[in-house]
Design a protein around this motif. Sequence first.
Motif, PDB file in Angstrom:
ATOM      1  N   GLY A  53       0.770  -1.227   0.000  1.00 40.78           N
ATOM      2  CA  GLY A  53       0.000   0.000   0.000  1.00 40.78           C
ATOM      3  C   GLY A  53       0.805   1.283   0.000  1.00 40.78           C
ATOM      4  N   LEU A  54       2.046   1.233  -0.469  1.00 47.91           N
ATOM      5  CA  LEU A  54       2.894   2.426  -0.532  1.00 47.91           C
ATOM      6  C   LEU A  54       3.361   2.653  -1.971  1.00 47.91           C
ATOM      7  CD1 LEU A  54       4.901   1.829   2.755  1.00 47.91           C
ATOM      8  CD2 LEU A  54       3.075   3.509   2.376  1.00 47.91           C
ATOM      9  N   GLY A  55       2.406   2.678  -2.882  1.00 41.38           N
ATOM     10  CA  GLY A  55       2.712   2.692  -4.298  1.00 41.38           C
ATOM     11  C   GLY A  55       3.066   4.029  -4.915  1.00 41.38           C
ATOM     12  N   LEU A  56       2.938   5.127  -4.177  1.00 43.72           N
ATOM     13  CA  LEU A  56       3.294   6.431  -4.744  1.00 43.72           C
ATOM     14  C   LEU A  56       4.697   6.812  -4.285  1.00 43.72           C
ATOM     15  CD1 LEU A  56       2.486   8.914  -6.402  1.00 43.72           C
ATOM     16  CD2 LEU A  56       1.518   9.896  -4.308  1.00 43.72           C
ATOM     17  N   THR A  57       5.605   6.938  -5.245  1.00 42.87           N
ATOM     18  CA  THR A  57       6.972   7.356  -4.964  1.00 42.87           C
ATOM     19  C   THR A  57       7.135   8.800  -5.402  1.00 42.87           C
ATOM     20  OG1 THR A  57       7.837   5.122  -5.240  1.00 42.87           O
ATOM     21  CG2 THR A  57       9.417   6.931  -5.453  1.00 42.87           C
ATOM     22  N   VAL A  58       7.677   9.615  -4.496  1.00 48.98           N
ATOM     23  CA  VAL A  58       7.864  11.032  -4.770  1.00 48.98           C
ATOM     24  C   VAL A  58       9.327  11.383  -4.522  1.00 48.98           C
ATOM     25  CG1 VAL A  58       7.046  13.366  -4.297  1.00 48.98           C
ATOM     26  CG2 VAL A  58       5.528  11.410  -3.884  1.00 48.98           C
ATOM     27  N   PHE A  59       9.930  12.064  -5.478  1.00 46.02           N
ATOM     28  CA  PHE A  59      11.278  12.588  -5.304  1.00 46.02           C
ATOM     29  C   PHE A  59      11.139  14.063  -4.957  1.00 46.02           C
ATOM     30  CE2 PHE A  59      11.610   8.876  -7.951  1.00 46.02           C
ATOM     31  CZ  PHE A  59      12.650   8.190  -7.345  1.00 46.02           C
ATOM     32  N   VAL A  60      11.660  14.439  -3.810  1.00 41.87           N
ATOM     33  CA  VAL A  60      11.478  15.786  -3.290  1.00 41.87           C
ATOM     34  C   VAL A  60      12.827  16.500  -3.270  1.00 41.87           C
ATOM     35  CG1 VAL A  60      10.631  17.158  -1.345  1.00 41.87           C
ATOM     36  CG2 VAL A  60       9.599  14.919  -1.836  1.00 41.87           C
ATOM     37  N   SER A  61      12.910  17.596  -4.022  1.00 43.47           N
ATOM     38  CA  SER A  61      14.113  18.431  -4.060  1.00 43.47           C
ATOM     39  C   SER A  61      13.892  19.598  -3.113  1.00 43.47           C
ATOM     40  CB  SER A  61      14.351  18.973  -5.471  1.00 43.47           C
ATOM     41  OG  SER A  61      14.433  17.931  -6.393  1.00 43.47           O
ATOM     42  N   ILE A  62      14.886  19.877  -2.282  1.00 37.76           N
ATOM     43  CA  ILE A  62      14.754  20.939  -1.287  1.00 37.76           C
ATOM     44  C   ILE A  62      15.926  21.897  -1.405  1.00 37.76           C
ATOM     45  CG2 ILE A  62      14.681  21.453   1.187  1.00 37.76           C
ATOM     46  CD1 ILE A  62      13.455  18.640   1.552  1.00 37.76           C
ATOM     47  N   ASP A 121       0.374  14.887   0.615  1.00 37.08           N
ATOM     48  CA  ASP A 121       0.046  16.247   1.034  1.00 37.08           C
ATOM     49  C   ASP A 121       0.230  16.404   2.544  1.00 37.08           C
ATOM     50  OD1 ASP A 121      -0.868  18.933   0.545  1.00 37.08           O
ATOM     51  OD2 ASP A 121      -2.768  18.336   1.479  1.00 37.08           O
ATOM     52  N   ARG A 122      -0.173  15.413   3.316  1.00 40.36           N
ATOM     53  CA  ARG A 122       0.037  15.467   4.783  1.00 40.36           C
ATOM     54  C   ARG A 122       1.533  15.484   5.105  1.00 40.36           C
ATOM     55  NH1 ARG A 122      -4.282  11.949   4.309  1.00 40.36           N
ATOM     56  NH2 ARG A 122      -2.983  10.089   4.597  1.00 40.36           N
ATOM     57  N   PHE A 123       2.311  14.650   4.402  1.00 39.10           N
ATOM     58  CA  PHE A 123       3.762  14.645   4.575  1.00 39.10           C
ATOM     59  C   PHE A 123       4.345  16.023   4.253  1.00 39.10           C
ATOM     60  CE2 PHE A 123       7.807  14.550   2.349  1.00 39.10           C
ATOM     61  CZ  PHE A 123       8.641  13.975   3.287  1.00 39.10           C
ATOM     62  N   TYR A 124       3.949  16.563   3.117  1.00 41.62           N
ATOM     63  CA  TYR A 124       4.449  17.864   2.665  1.00 41.62           C
ATOM     64  C   TYR A 124       4.154  18.956   3.698  1.00 41.62           C
ATOM     65  CZ  TYR A 124       4.857  22.099  -0.148  1.00 41.62           C
ATOM     66  OH  TYR A 124       5.200  23.345  -0.605  1.00 41.62           O
ATOM     67  N   GLN A 125       2.941  18.977   4.213  1.00 40.25           N
ATOM     68  CA  GLN A 125       2.568  19.993   5.209  1.00 40.25           C
ATOM     69  C   GLN A 125       3.440  19.878   6.461  1.00 40.25           C
ATOM     70  OE1 GLN A 125       0.584  22.560   4.684  1.00 40.25           O
ATOM     71  NE2 GLN A 125       0.183  21.794   2.622  1.00 40.25           N
ATOM     72  N   ARG A 126       3.678  18.667   6.938  1.00 39.83           N
ATOM     73  CA  ARG A 126       4.555  18.480   8.108  1.00 39.83           C
ATOM     74  C   ARG A 126       5.962  18.965   7.803  1.00 39.83           C
ATOM     75  NH1 ARG A 126       3.193  13.101   7.988  1.00 39.83           N
ATOM     76  NH2 ARG A 126       5.353  12.486   8.323  1.00 39.83           N
ATOM     77  N   LEU A 127       6.453  18.657   6.603  1.00 37.33           N
ATOM     78  CA  LEU A 127       7.812  19.033   6.215  1.00 37.33           C
ATOM     79  C   LEU A 127       7.979  20.551   6.179  1.00 37.33           C
ATOM     80  CD1 LEU A 127      10.622  18.182   5.085  1.00 37.33           C
ATOM     81  CD2 LEU A 127       9.586  18.321   2.801  1.00 37.33           C
ATOM     82  N   VAL A 128       7.090  21.244   5.499  1.00 38.39           N
ATOM     83  CA  VAL A 128       7.275  22.687   5.324  1.00 38.39           C
ATOM     84  C   VAL A 128       6.963  23.476   6.595  1.00 38.39           C
ATOM     85  CG1 VAL A 128       6.949  22.584   2.833  1.00 38.39           C
ATOM     86  CG2 VAL A 128       4.979  23.083   4.305  1.00 38.39           C
ATOM     87  N   GLU A 129       6.201  22.900   7.506  1.00 35.84           N
ATOM     88  CA  GLU A 129       5.916  23.572   8.771  1.00 35.84           C
ATOM     89  C   GLU A 129       7.016  23.365   9.800  1.00 35.84           C
ATOM     90  OE1 GLU A 129       2.061  22.190   9.948  1.00 35.84           O
ATOM     91  OE2 GLU A 129       1.059  23.204   8.275  1.00 35.84           O
ATOM     92  N   ALA A 130       7.832  22.354   9.632  1.00 39.72           N
ATOM     93  CA  ALA A 130       8.828  21.985  10.637  1.00 39.72           C
ATOM     94  C   ALA A 130      10.011  22.944  10.686  1.00 39.72           C
ATOM     95  CB  ALA A 130       9.331  20.572  10.388  1.00 39.72           C
ATOM     96  N   VAL A 131      10.532  23.289   9.532  1.00 39.15           N
ATOM     97  CA  VAL A 131      11.716  24.153   9.458  1.00 39.15           C
ATOM     98  C   VAL A 131      11.588  25.049   8.237  1.00 39.15           C
ATOM     99  CG1 VAL A 131      13.359  22.633  10.664  1.00 39.15           C
ATOM    100  CG2 VAL A 131      12.957  22.313   8.245  1.00 39.15           C
ATOM    101  N   PRO A 132      12.192  26.238   8.291  1.00 41.02           N
ATOM    102  CA  PRO A 132      12.097  27.114   7.118  1.00 41.02           C
ATOM    103  C   PRO A 132      12.871  26.550   5.922  1.00 41.02           C
ATOM    104  CG  PRO A 132      13.090  28.246   9.027  1.00 41.02           C
ATOM    105  CD  PRO A 132      12.881  26.831   9.404  1.00 41.02           C
TER     106      PRO A 132
END
Length: 155
Positions: A60-69, A117-128
């Motif tokens: 059940g983890l079929g969406l892979t996202v590559f995130v550049s920061i 989207d939930r992951f993204y929100q946690r990430l961007v709220e955690a640190v600038p």
Amino acid sequence: MDATDTKILMLLQEDASISIAELAQRVNLSQTPCWKRIQRLETTGVIEKRVALVNPEKVGLGLTVFVSIEISDHSGQWLQRFAEFVSAMPEVMEFYRMAGDVDYMLRVAVPDMAAYDRFYQRLVEAVPLKNVTSRFAMQRVKSTTAYDLVANGER
């Protein structure tokens, strides 16, 4: 490391559940010397660990996202806080500090877009962060954990 060690590593990368007896036979050693070589490779950190590889779609983890920061703050304190936070996120499968136009790259595995989207929100709220770019994998064409151990790139 010699050619026998390389053969052992190549076989273990294909199937870490191979028996010592079969592995020893395939590298032309008796079982005890083969076992001792594996122990040495583990003790010296060449073999970090042995794991089962799980199919992400089947669990059940079929969406892979590559995130550049990209970041603005390169202070040691900020970097430590960021590294600790991201490393603790269970969705993050791989986490790299990069050279070039991107500071960090993540490989994230989630069930679906809502979970991302939930992951993204946690990430961007955690640190600038200066910039976060997400790229969604449409198909896994190749995936391997085995390194090419052929000496000096000879084929």
